[in-house]
Design an enzyme around this catalytic site. Structure first.
Site, PDB file in Angstrom:
ATOM      1  N   SER A 161       0.794  -1.228   0.000  1.00 48.42           N
ATOM      2  CA  SER A 161       0.000   0.000   0.000  1.00 48.42           C
ATOM      3  C   SER A 161       0.824   1.274   0.000  1.00 48.42           C
ATOM      4  O   SER A 161       1.607   1.506  -0.901  1.00 48.42           O
ATOM      5  CB  SER A 161      -0.962  -0.048   1.179  1.00 48.42           C
ATOM      6  OG  SER A 161      -1.865   1.010   1.100  1.00 48.42           O
ATOM      7  N   HIS A 162       0.701   2.047   1.070  1.00 48.35           N
ATOM      8  CA  HIS A 162       1.343   3.372   1.136  1.00 48.35           C
ATOM      9  C   HIS A 162       2.775   3.291   1.654  1.00 48.35           C
ATOM     10  O   HIS A 162       3.429   4.320   1.785  1.00 48.35           O
ATOM     11  CB  HIS A 162       0.526   4.251   2.062  1.00 48.35           C
ATOM     12  CG  HIS A 162       0.301   3.602   3.396  1.00 48.35           C
ATOM     13  ND1 HIS A 162      -0.523   2.503   3.522  1.00 48.35           N
ATOM     14  CD2 HIS A 162       0.823   3.841   4.604  1.00 48.35           C
ATOM     15  CE1 HIS A 162      -0.500   2.108   4.780  1.00 48.35           C
ATOM     16  NE2 HIS A 162       0.303   2.895   5.468  1.00 48.35           N
ATOM     17  N   ASP A 208      -2.608   6.388  -3.301  1.00 47.36           N
ATOM     18  CA  ASP A 208      -1.437   5.742  -2.691  1.00 47.36           C
ATOM     19  C   ASP A 208      -0.840   4.651  -3.579  1.00 47.36           C
ATOM     20  O   ASP A 208      -1.217   4.500  -4.744  1.00 47.36           O
ATOM     21  CB  ASP A 208      -1.797   5.175  -1.309  1.00 47.36           C
ATOM     22  CG  ASP A 208      -2.706   3.966  -1.407  1.00 47.36           C
ATOM     23  OD1 ASP A 208      -3.459   3.869  -2.387  1.00 47.36           O
ATOM     24  OD2 ASP A 208      -2.657   3.100  -0.500  1.00 47.36           O
ATOM     25  N   ASP A 252      -1.154   1.415  -3.944  1.00 47.18           N
ATOM     26  CA  ASP A 252      -2.020   0.459  -4.626  1.00 47.18           C
ATOM     27  C   ASP A 252      -3.350   1.063  -5.065  1.00 47.18           C
ATOM     28  O   ASP A 252      -4.269   0.337  -5.446  1.00 47.18           O
ATOM     29  CB  ASP A 252      -2.253  -0.773  -3.738  1.00 47.18           C
ATOM     30  CG  ASP A 252      -2.887  -0.431  -2.412  1.00 47.18           C
ATOM     31  OD1 ASP A 252      -2.699   0.703  -1.921  1.00 47.18           O
ATOM     32  OD2 ASP A 252      -3.580  -1.296  -1.841  1.00 47.18           O
ATOM     33  N   ASP A 282      -5.837   2.598  -3.532  1.00 50.10           N
ATOM     34  CA  ASP A 282      -7.096   2.549  -2.794  1.00 50.10           C
ATOM     35  C   ASP A 282      -7.312   3.745  -1.864  1.00 50.10           C
ATOM     36  O   ASP A 282      -8.425   3.991  -1.421  1.00 50.10           O
ATOM     37  CB  ASP A 282      -7.258   1.210  -2.043  1.00 50.10           C
ATOM     38  CG  ASP A 282      -6.152   0.935  -1.048  1.00 50.10           C
ATOM     39  OD1 ASP A 282      -5.189   1.727  -0.975  1.00 50.10           O
ATOM     40  OD2 ASP A 282      -6.244  -0.096  -0.344  1.00 50.10           O
ATOM     41  N   ARG A 283      -6.258   4.497  -1.573  1.00 50.74           N
ATOM     42  CA  ARG A 283      -6.446   5.684  -0.718  1.00 50.74           C
ATOM     43  C   ARG A 283      -6.629   6.933  -1.571  1.00 50.74           C
ATOM     44  O   ARG A 283      -6.209   6.966  -2.722  1.00 50.74           O
ATOM     45  CB  ARG A 283      -5.234   5.898   0.178  1.00 50.74           C
ATOM     46  CG  ARG A 283      -5.031   4.780   1.167  1.00 50.74           C
ATOM     47  CD  ARG A 283      -3.898   5.122   2.116  1.00 50.74           C
ATOM     48  NE  ARG A 283      -3.792   4.065   3.105  1.00 50.74           N
ATOM     49  CZ  ARG A 283      -3.310   4.216   4.328  1.00 50.74           C
ATOM     50  NH1 ARG A 283      -2.848   5.401   4.703  1.00 50.74           N
ATOM     51  NH2 ARG A 283      -3.258   3.208   5.166  1.00 50.74           N
ATOM     52  N   SER A 320      -7.964   7.197   7.558  1.00 50.23           N
ATOM     53  CA  SER A 320      -6.665   7.019   6.924  1.00 50.23           C
ATOM     54  C   SER A 320      -6.753   7.182   5.406  1.00 50.23           C
ATOM     55  O   SER A 320      -6.148   6.431   4.662  1.00 50.23           O
ATOM     56  CB  SER A 320      -6.115   5.651   7.287  1.00 50.23           C
ATOM     57  OG  SER A 320      -7.067   4.644   6.988  1.00 50.23           O
ATOM     58  N   LYS A 328     -11.457  -0.112  -0.502  1.00 53.25           N
ATOM     59  CA  LYS A 328     -11.536   1.330  -0.653  1.00 53.25           C
ATOM     60  C   LYS A 328     -11.013   1.675  -2.037  1.00 53.25           C
ATOM     61  O   LYS A 328     -10.333   0.873  -2.673  1.00 53.25           O
ATOM     62  CB  LYS A 328     -10.798   2.047   0.449  1.00 53.25           C
ATOM     63  CG  LYS A 328      -9.353   1.660   0.633  1.00 53.25           C
ATOM     64  CD  LYS A 328      -8.817   2.376   1.878  1.00 53.25           C
ATOM     65  CE  LYS A 328      -7.368   2.075   2.105  1.00 53.25           C
ATOM     66  NZ  LYS A 328      -7.158   1.125   3.199  1.00 53.25           N
TER      67      LYS A 328
HETATM   68  C1  VG1 Z   1      -3.750   1.449   8.343  1.00 51.58           C
HETATM   69  C2  VG1 Z   1      -4.934   2.359   8.569  1.00 51.58           C
HETATM   70  C3  VG1 Z   1      -6.224   1.567   8.397  1.00 51.58           C
HETATM   71  C4  VG1 Z   1      -6.221   0.916   7.000  1.00 51.58           C
HETATM   72  C5  VG1 Z   1      -4.964   0.093   6.802  1.00 51.58           C
HETATM   73  C6  VG1 Z   1      -4.852  -0.479   5.396  1.00 51.58           C
HETATM   74  O1  VG1 Z   1      -3.780   0.408   9.299  1.00 51.58           O
HETATM   75  O2  VG1 Z   1      -4.886   2.969   9.833  1.00 51.58           O
HETATM   76  O3  VG1 Z   1      -7.286   2.466   8.531  1.00 51.58           O
HETATM   77  O4  VG1 Z   1      -7.321   0.071   6.867  1.00 51.58           O
HETATM   78  O5  VG1 Z   1      -3.817   0.893   7.032  1.00 51.58           O
HETATM   79  O6  VG1 Z   1      -4.830   0.529   4.417  1.00 51.58           O
HETATM   80  P1  VG1 Z   1      -2.930   0.427  10.660  1.00 51.58           P
HETATM   81  O7  VG1 Z   1      -3.254  -0.874  11.321  1.00 51.58           O
HETATM   82  O8  VG1 Z   1      -1.506   0.609  10.277  1.00 51.58           O
HETATM   83  O9  VG1 Z   1      -3.419   1.615  11.432  1.00 51.58           O
HETATM   84  V1  VG1 Z   1      -3.880   0.386   3.012  1.00 51.58           V
HETATM   85  O10 VG1 Z   1      -4.232   1.575   1.932  1.00 51.58           O
HETATM   86  O11 VG1 Z   1      -2.451   0.645   3.727  1.00 51.58           O
HETATM   87  O12 VG1 Z   1      -3.946  -1.180   2.551  1.00 51.58           O
HETATM   88 CO    CO Z   2      -3.505   1.315  -0.010  1.00 47.17          CO
END
Ligand code: VG1
Ligand code: CO
Length: 543
Positions: free
Chosen positions: A113-114, A277, A279, A281-282, A365, A376
Site C-alpha cells: 500500500s502506502h 497511494d 495500490d 485505494d487511498r 486514513s 476502498k
Molecule cells: C492502516 C490504517 C487503516 C487501514 C490500513 C490499510 O492500518 O490505519 O485504517 O485500513 O492501514 O490501508 P494500521 O493498522 O496501520 O493503522 V492500506 O491503503 O495501507 O492497505
Molecule cells: Co492502499
C-alpha cells in the site's frame, strides 16, 4: 513440466495484519518465505479443483518475481485459470472489481500500500475472497495457523509466463489470461458517475491536478481523467509507476504528497487536487488552498450521494472505522439510516456490504469506498467529488463549509509515532488500560471524561468478535481521544493517537484543526505518559 513438492519449515512471523502480510523485501526473498505463505493461503481456502483466481499488484519492487512464483504454485495446486493484470499490474480496487465481475474464487493482491518500495523497502501480499474483499479475520487466522505447521509446498517446474502482452497462455494444465488492468474498472466507473457532466465541468475551465505518486494509479488516471473525461495531460503528475515510487512514500497526505500540496496552496492553484497511494485505494482531496479531511470527505459523500447516478436511490447505511471521526454519524442520523462502527476498514465492511446493510464506508486514513467493489477506492472518490462539484456548481471549500454550517464541524487529527521500541509502545497501551477507572469522570479544562474502554466489535452478520481494537477516551461533549497500535508497519511499533473535537458553533469553524485540538493533544500526552515512556517529543507524521 512437473510438479515439485518442496520440503519446508514454518516461519513464526507470518501473521497477516490489518491488510495482509507486510514485510521488508529481503524477508520475502528468503528461501521458501513467500512460498510458505502462498501455500498456507491455498491450504486454508480449499478452492475446488479448476477454480479461478485473480492476481496482480501495485508494481513495486519484487512484484514480477512474486507473480511468477504464485502462478507456478497456483498451477501446481490445481487452479484452472488465473486472470493476471498486464505487466503484473492491478490496483487494489481494480482487483476487487475483476474478482466480482468474473466471479472468480478469489484473488491475491501484492502490495504494501502506502509503504515505500524498493530492494530494502516493503512488500506485501493478501488474499481477497470471492466477494472481492479482504479475507475476514476467520480466514486470516486460518492462514496464520497453517503457516505455523507447514511442512511442504507445491510448485510447477516451468519457464516464466510472459506478462507484458494481453492474451492467453497455459502453464501446465492451468490457463493464464493476461488482462488489461484498467478497462473493467474504467467501465465500472462510467456506470456510476455522470461522465458527461464531469467532461463539461472540465471543459468549462475547472482545473484539476492528480498526483499518482509514481504508483499504480498513473495508468488508471490517464485512461479515465485524460482519455475519457478530457482533462489535459498536464493535470497528471508522477503518473508513471516506478518500482520504488521514485524513492518517495506513496501516501496521499499533507506530508508525503508535498509536491501536490505546494501546487494546491500556491499562487494560481487549480480548483481541485487529489492524490492516491501505492495500490490506488487511498485518496486525498484538496480544493483551492483547502484540505478536506478524510472523515469529512466520507460525511460529505454520504450527504450528497443522491446527486450521483450510482447512488441516486439512496444509501442503505454507512460505516466507518472506530478512529474515524463521527462526522458521518451526524449525516446518517439526519438521513435516518444506520451507521456502523468497525475496528478498521475493509476487513470488516465487506460483511456489512454483502448483507446490504451499508452502501458507503470510510476511514480516517484516507480511505473511502462503496459497495461497487469490496475495497476502498482512490479514483472512485475523486470521481465522486468531481460529480458532486459538477452537480452543485460550487467550489470544494464552499461545499465543505456549507456542510459544517449544517452538521457542525468535527475537528480531527492523527498523530503517528513510528518505529517505536515495541516494549515502550505496549507499555503506553498497558498504562492506559490500567487508568480507565481513575480517568472516568475526571475533568480536564473544559473536557470531562465520560467513559473509557478498549474497543470491541461483534460483527452483526456473522457474530464474530474482535477484541482489544484500541483504547477510547470518550468525553461527555462527544470529543474523543483514541490510542491504537498499527497493524501494517514493518519496523518496531507504530502508535497512533487520534484526536477529535466536535464544534457546533459556526463562528469557530474557521479555526485551524491543530489550534482547535490543542487542549486535547495536551490531555492525550498527559494521560498516556507517551513522551516519558517512548522518549519521543514529536510525532513522526501528523495528518
Ligand atoms: C492502516 C490504517 C487503516 C487501514 C490500513 C490499510 O492500518 O490505519 O485504517 O485500513 O492501514 O490501508 P494500521 O493498522 O496501520 O493503522 V492500506 O491503503 O495501507 O492497505
Ligand atoms: Co492502499
Amino acid at each position: 513440466m512437473s510438479i515439485r513438492t518442496v520440503a519446508t519449515q514454518p516461519f513464526s512471523d507470518q501473521k497477516p495484519g490489518t491488510s495482509g502480510l507486510r514485510k521488508k523485501v529481503p524477508v520475502f526473498q528468503k528461501p521458501h518465505y513467500l512460498e510458505n505463505f502462498v501455500q498456507s493461503i491455498f491450504d486454508s481456502i480449499a478452492a475446488p479443483k479448476g477454480a479461478s483466481l485473480v492476481l496482480g499488484g501495485d508494481g513495486r519492487y519484487y512484484n514480477r518475481e512474486a507473480i511468477q512464483i504464485i502462478l507456478k504454485m497456483a498451477a501446481a495446486n490445481g487452479f484452472g485459470e488465473v486472470l493476471v493484470g498486464c505487466g503484473g499490474i492491478l490496483s487494489t480496487p481494480a482487483a476487487s472489481c475483476v474478482i466480482r465481475k468474473y466471479q472468480t474464487y478469489g484473488g491475491i493482491i501484492l502490495s504494501a500500500s502506502h509503504n515505500p518500495g524498493g530492494p530494502k523497502e516493503d512488500f506485501g501480499i493478501k488474499y481477497n475472497s470471492s466477494n472481492g474483499g479482504p479475507a475476514t479475520e476467520t480466514v486470516t487466522e486460518a492462514i496464520f495457523a497453517k503457516s505455523k505447521t507447514i511442512s511442504s509446498y507445491r510448485i510447477l517446474d516451468a519457464a516464466d509466463v510472459p506478462l507484458d502482452q494481453l492474451g492467453e497462455t497455459t502453464l501446465g494444465g492451468m490457463k493464464v489470461k493476461v488482462i488489461d488492468p484498467v478497462s473493467d474498472y474504467a467501465e465500472l466507473m462510467e456506470s456510476l458517475f455522470d461522465f458527461a457532466a464531469i467532461r463539461t465541468l472540465l471543459k468549462g475551465g475547472f482545473k484539476i491536478k492528480f498526483d499518482a505518486m509514481h504508483a499504480v494509479n498513473g495508468p488508471y488516471a490517464k485512461d479515465i481523467l485524460v482519455m475519457r473525461l478530457g482533462a489535459p495531460e498536464s493535470s497528471l503528475m508522477n503518473a508513471v509507476p516506478l518500482e520504488d515510487f521514485g524513492g518517495g512514500h506513496p501516501d496521499p497526505n499533507l506530508t508525503y504528497a508535498h509536491d501536490l500540496v505546494e501546487i494546491m496552496f500556491g499562487a494560481d492553484a487549480p480548483d481541485f487536487g487529489a492524490a492516491s497511494d501505492g495500490d490506488g485505494d487511498r485518496n486525498m482531496i484538496l480544493g483551492k488552498r483547502f484540505f478536506v479531511t478524510p472523515s469529512d470527505s466520507l460525511a460529505l459523500l454520504a450527504a450528497n450521494a443522491t446527486l450521483v447516478r450510482g447512488y441516486a436511490k439512496g444509501l442503505a447505511g454507512v460505516a466507518r472505522s472506530m478512529p474515524t471521526s463521527a462526522a458521518v454519524d451526524r449525516v446518517a442520523k439526519a438521513m435516518n439510516i444506520p451507521c456502523y462502527e468497525t475496528p478498521t476498514g475493509w476487513k470488516f465492511f465487506g460483511n456489512l456490504m454483502d448483507a446490504d446493510k451499508v452502501t458507503l464506508c470510510g476511514e480516517e486514513s484516507f480511505g473511502t469506498g462503496s459497495n461497487h467493489v469490496r475495497e476502498k477506492d482512490g479514483l472512485w472518490a475523486v470521481l465522486f467529488w468531481l460529480n458532486i462539484v459538477a452537480a452543485r456548481k460550487q467550489s470544494v471549500e464552499e461545499i465543505v463549509r456549507g456542510h459544517w454550517a449544517k452538521f457542525g464541524r468535527n475537528f480531527y487529527s492523527r498523530y503517528d509515532y513510528e518505529g517505536l521500541p515495541t516494549e515502550a509502545a505496549n507499555g503506553v497501551m498497558l498504562h492506559l488500560r490500567d487508568s480507565f477507572a481513575s480517568l472516568t469522570g475526571k475533568q480536564f479544562g473544559k473536557y470531562t471524561v465520560g467513559s473509557c474502554d478498549d474497543f470491541s466489535y461483534t460483527d452483526p452478520v456473522d457474530g464474530s468478535v474482535s477484541k482489544d481494537q484500541g483504547v477510547r477516551i470518550l468525553f461527555s461533549d462527544g470529543s474523543r481521544i483514541i490510542f491504537r497500535l498499527s497493524g501494517t508497519g514493518t519496523e518496531g511499533a507504530t502508535l497512533r493517537v487520534y484526536l477529535e473535537a466536535y464544534e457546533v458553533d459556526a463562528s469557530h469553524h474557521h479555526l485551524d484543526a491543530q489550534e482547535a485540538l490543542k487542549e486535547l493533544i495536551q490531555i492525550a500526552l498527559r494521560i498516556s505518559e507517551l513522551q516519558t515512556r517512548t522518549g519521543r517529543d514529536q510525532p513522526t507524521v501528523i495528518t
